[in-house]
Scaffold this motif. Structure first.
Motif, mmCIF file in Angstrom:
data_model
loop_
_atom_site.group_PDB
_atom_site.id
_atom_site.type_symbol
_atom_site.label_atom_id
_atom_site.label_comp_id
_atom_site.label_asym_id
_atom_site.label_seq_id
_atom_site.Cartn_x
_atom_site.Cartn_y
_atom_site.Cartn_z
ATOM 1 N N ALA A 184 22.048 18.431 18.972
ATOM 2 C CA ALA A 184 22.561 17.497 17.964
ATOM 3 C C ALA A 184 21.440 16.588 17.465
ATOM 4 O O ALA A 184 21.300 16.353 16.263
ATOM 5 N N LEU A 187 19.086 18.208 15.146
ATOM 6 C CA LEU A 187 19.664 18.426 13.817
ATOM 7 C C LEU A 187 19.807 17.114 13.050
ATOM 8 O O LEU A 187 20.339 17.084 11.956
ATOM 9 N N GLY A 188 19.356 16.028 13.680
ATOM 10 C CA GLY A 188 19.312 14.755 12.972
ATOM 11 C C GLY A 188 20.433 13.785 13.295
ATOM 12 O O GLY A 188 20.532 12.727 12.687
ATOM 13 N N ALA A 189 21.308 14.127 14.259
ATOM 14 C CA ALA A 189 22.411 13.229 14.580
ATOM 15 C C ALA A 189 21.931 12.058 15.425
ATOM 16 O O ALA A 189 21.088 12.224 16.301
ATOM 17 N N GLN A 193 26.747 9.367 16.526
ATOM 18 C CA GLN A 193 27.283 10.620 15.973
ATOM 19 C C GLN A 193 27.359 11.698 17.041
ATOM 20 O O GLN A 193 28.320 12.457 17.117
ATOM 21 N N LYS A 197 30.907 13.283 17.839
ATOM 22 C CA LYS A 197 31.154 14.637 17.344
ATOM 23 C C LYS A 197 30.870 15.728 18.369
ATOM 24 O O LYS A 197 31.363 16.841 18.249
ATOM 25 N N PHE B 97 26.591 21.336 10.697
ATOM 26 C CA PHE B 97 26.446 20.072 11.437
ATOM 27 C C PHE B 97 25.268 19.226 10.959
ATOM 28 O O PHE B 97 25.404 18.037 10.687
ATOM 29 N N GLY B 98 24.114 19.865 10.852
ATOM 30 C CA GLY B 98 22.904 19.122 10.488
ATOM 31 C C GLY B 98 22.991 18.468 9.126
ATOM 32 O O GLY B 98 22.336 17.457 8.865
ATOM 33 N N ARG B 100 26.074 17.552 7.758
ATOM 34 C CA ARG B 100 27.168 16.581 7.806
ATOM 35 C C ARG B 100 26.766 15.272 8.478
ATOM 36 O O ARG B 100 27.376 14.240 8.228
ATOM 37 N N VAL B 101 25.781 15.310 9.376
ATOM 38 C CA VAL B 101 25.415 14.080 10.082
ATOM 39 C C VAL B 101 24.345 13.278 9.347
ATOM 40 O O VAL B 101 23.914 12.237 9.830
ATOM 41 N N ARG B 102 23.943 13.740 8.191
ATOM 42 C CA ARG B 102 22.952 12.964 7.452
ATOM 43 C C ARG B 102 23.552 11.637 7.000
ATOM 44 O O ARG B 102 24.751 11.546 6.765
ATOM 45 N N ILE B 153 18.820 22.528 8.284
ATOM 46 C CA ILE B 153 18.156 21.268 7.941
ATOM 47 C C ILE B 153 16.827 21.528 7.216
ATOM 48 O O ILE B 153 16.038 20.611 7.031
#
Lengths: 287, 384
Positions: A184, A187-189, A193, A197, B97-98, B100-102, B153
């Protein structure tokens, strides 16, 4: 004779080809045991309650005093289970994720409400929360009264229900793959978050199960509550206490009627929670 | 994007996982970090990703110091060994996911996300399984989802930790080829970790062989395979026979026969005539003859494995076991059978003398212990 016993399950279509022998024997013992310990006593309640006429039954279970008691029992148990769901999750998190001195001690303390006689807990809580007690004394100037009120009932039930959520969530949290959090993050969370999530959803089924157990325990809890509740009719009287009072007045039928209502309510509520738990398990705990 | 590691050292509670490692990866390269478990290859990959931080040293992305930035800011695509898919999300939710979390400002509109996800699912050939949960997928499918999720991403760098480790042989081969194509098409810079030498040699532009927290050798696959820099690399890349030998005049070595006729001594600065050394010979560099030849050594056929593209023959010289590999045609020509005596001659032996860096324990051991059953077993133990 012996062969007929051995072949009987097969003729019923229950026999499973298995390397583990003893399916028939152990299932038989399990059913007998459950019947003796659980089903027959419960059935007897319904049977003796069914001896009443409808008007008698209605008068016994729908009196204003009884209605107030249902409200309190259900409401307090629900509220306490909710509190425990939140804080139990937090405690489980701390116990699983961090290392700190005294961690095992804290872990042990969680089980204390299981082990402690409920009366002891009730007396301790009542003393603590009375207006001249340590905690009650601090709350009194703020106008908050806990002991001998409905809030007292909630406090006692929170105490009794604490281990359930912690102990159901803990193993699931331990099994959670830590690399999904790294995934996560990669992926930038952010942390929040990731928790909302990625970490929290798989915990929902366990938290719900813990909630259900704490709630069920709250509905049936008697020992600790009677000491702190004050037991004022219409105000801080729980259903189990009302049943006791009626028994003491030799009103066995009234007591059984109340018991039957509680039985039904518990059954329906547990059923609902189980359905919710199953759904959440399917939804969130794909394994 | 170029990646550079500058004198990276990583210690875990006193254990040195990486010992002053420097490595430069050029833009567009596909590099394999190859080594046994505990060699530090995964640690290096995780430090490049920002999942782990170096005790000392720096990581540069395109000449810019990335060391202070964590994994969130580095924008690298990371594929985990066991995929680390979110099991409560469908394939589609995993891949998106990558995006949506931006943060809201940088987040594409839902329609744009959906389109991007569709495109990625097409790329990994998973469109038809978009609504499945990870538990309903096979290993190879999960791996492809993990890859699509990492690519969502739009990373500049793709890092893969043992990407094919948990897959069966056939799927592994397919995915390997597919990854190579993907890397070329997308113009990524990719680094993958593996302990499978075949995988590294087949897939990578450049292989970095690691052992005990250090880089033993790096170079194109053919170079590394043909000219291993140390006994470790020799043994780690492919099968090899280790044979005791004596250093003769002119730096030639005598393997088995006592007749110094073989060239190819690996320099060995401190070797002297008469020194004991260990020669490394690949199985396909053992020539087999039916009758006596110059510098040939009689050997007995112990085992023949004729299944596969080449025929493997196990030979015995006294108590020393030698593995040789030859073509099927040559095998038929020679009519090699169990128990027969043939004559063998090594081609390109590489010798690491005791004094040479990295030649290490086994050469010394062979030198001091002399001929022993243990040394004989040793040579057969080199077959992976």
């Amino acid at each position: 004779m012996i062969t007929s016993i051995l072949t009987a399950p097969r003729s019923l279509g229950l026999r499973q080809e298995s390397v583990l022998p003893g399916f028939g024997l152990t299932l038989g013992l399990s059913v007998t045991y459950l019947s003796l310990v659980v089903l027959i006593p419960l059935a007897s309640i319904l049977i003796s309650a069914s001896g009443m006429s409808w008007s008698e039954f209605a008068a016994a279970v729908a009196s204003p005093r009884a209605l107030a008691a249902y409200r309190l029992s259900l409401g307090a148990a629900f509220l306490a289970a909710l509190v425990n769901a939140v804080f139990g999750l937090l405690i489980a998190w701390v116990l699983v994720r961090y290392d700190f001195p005294g961690k095992r001690l804290v872990d042990g303390i969680v089980d204390l409400p299981f082990a402690l006689p409920t009366a002891v807990a009730g007396i301790a809580l009542a003393t603590l929360y009375a207006t001249n007690g340590w905690v009650g004394g601090l709350l009194a100037p703020l106008g908050v009264k806990v002991a001998f009120t409905q809030m007292g009932v909630v406090v006692a039930l929170v105490f009794e229900g604490l281990p359930f959520v912690v102990r159901t969530v803990q193993p699931v949290l331990e099994d959670l793959d830590r690399t999904v959090e790294e995934a996560a993050a990669s992926l930038g969370a952010g942390r929040a978050q990731t928790f909302a999530k990625v970490i929290f959803p798989p915990l929902i089924p366990a938290a719900l199960a813990g909630f259900a157990l704490a709630f069920a325990r709250g509905l049936g809890e008697y020992g600790s509550v009677v000491f702190i509740a004050g037991n004022l009719p219409m105000k801080s009287e729980i259903v189990p206490l009302l049943i006791i009072i009626q028994l003491e007045q030799y009103d066995y039928r009234g007591a059984t009627a109340l018991a039957a209502v509680m039985l039904l309510a518990s059954f329906v509520l547990l059923l609902l929670i189980n359905v919710a738990q199953r759904w959440s398990h399917r939804r969130y705990a794909q394994s | 994007m170029d990646i550079e590691a500058h004198h990276v050292t990583k210690r875990f509670n006193g254990f040195v996982a990486l010992d002053d490692v420097s490595l430069a990866i050029r833009r567009g390269e596909l590099v394999a970090l190859l080594g046994p478990s505990g060699s530090g290859k995964t640690t290096l990959l995780r430090i490049i990703a920002g999942l782990e931080f170096a005790t000392s040293g720096r990581i540069l992305f395109g000449g810019e110091d990335a060391s202070p930035r964590g994994v969130r800011e580095r924008r690298v695509g990371f594929v985990f060994q066991h995929y680390a898919l979110f099991r409560h999300m469908t394939v589609r939710e995993n891949v998106s996911f990558g995006l949506r979390v931006r943060p809201r400002r940088a987040r594409p509109r839902p329609a744009a996300i959906a389109e991007k996800v569709e495109e990625l699912l097409g790329l990994v050939q998973m469109e038809h399984l978009a609504e499945r949960y990870p538990s309903q997928l096979s290993g190879g499918q999960r791996q492809r989802v993990a890859l699509a999720r990492a690519l969502a991403i739009e990373p500049r760098i793709l890092l893969l930790d043992e990407p094919f480790g948990a897959l069966d042989a056939k799927v592994r081969k397919e995915l390997r080829r597919w990854l190579r194509r993907l890397h070329d098409d997308m113009g990524l810079t990719s680094v993958f970790v593996t302990h499978d030498q075949e995988e590294a040699l087949e897939l990578a532009d450049r292989v970095v062989v690691m052992d005990q927290g250090r880089i033993e050798q790096e170079g194109p696959p053919a170079d590394v395979y043909d000219r291993p820099a140390s006994p470790f690399v020799y043994e780690f890349l492919g099968n090899v026979n280790k044979v005791r030998c004596v250093v003769g005049e002119d730096g030639n070595v005598a393997v088995w026969t006592g007749e110094p006729g073989l060239g190819g001594l690996g320099v060995g600065a401190r070797t002297e005539t008469g020194d004991l050394a260990t020669a490394y010979i690949r199985p396909h560099d053992i020539e087999i003859f039916a009758g006596p030849v110059r510098v040939g050594q009689p050997a007995q056929v112990r085992h023949v494995c004729a299944a596969g593209p080449t025929v493997r023959v196990e030979l015995a010289i006294g108590d020393e076991l030698i593995e040789a590999e030859l073509s099927r045609a040559r095998h038929q020509e020679l009519d090699i059978r169990l128990g027969r005596t043939v004559y063998i001659r090594p081609r390109h032996p590489r010798v690491f003398a005791p004094g040479e860096p990295g030649a290490g324990a086994e050469a010394t051991e062979a030198g001091t212990a002399g001929p022993s059953p243990a040394a004989g077993r040793d040579s057969s133990a080199a077959f992976g």
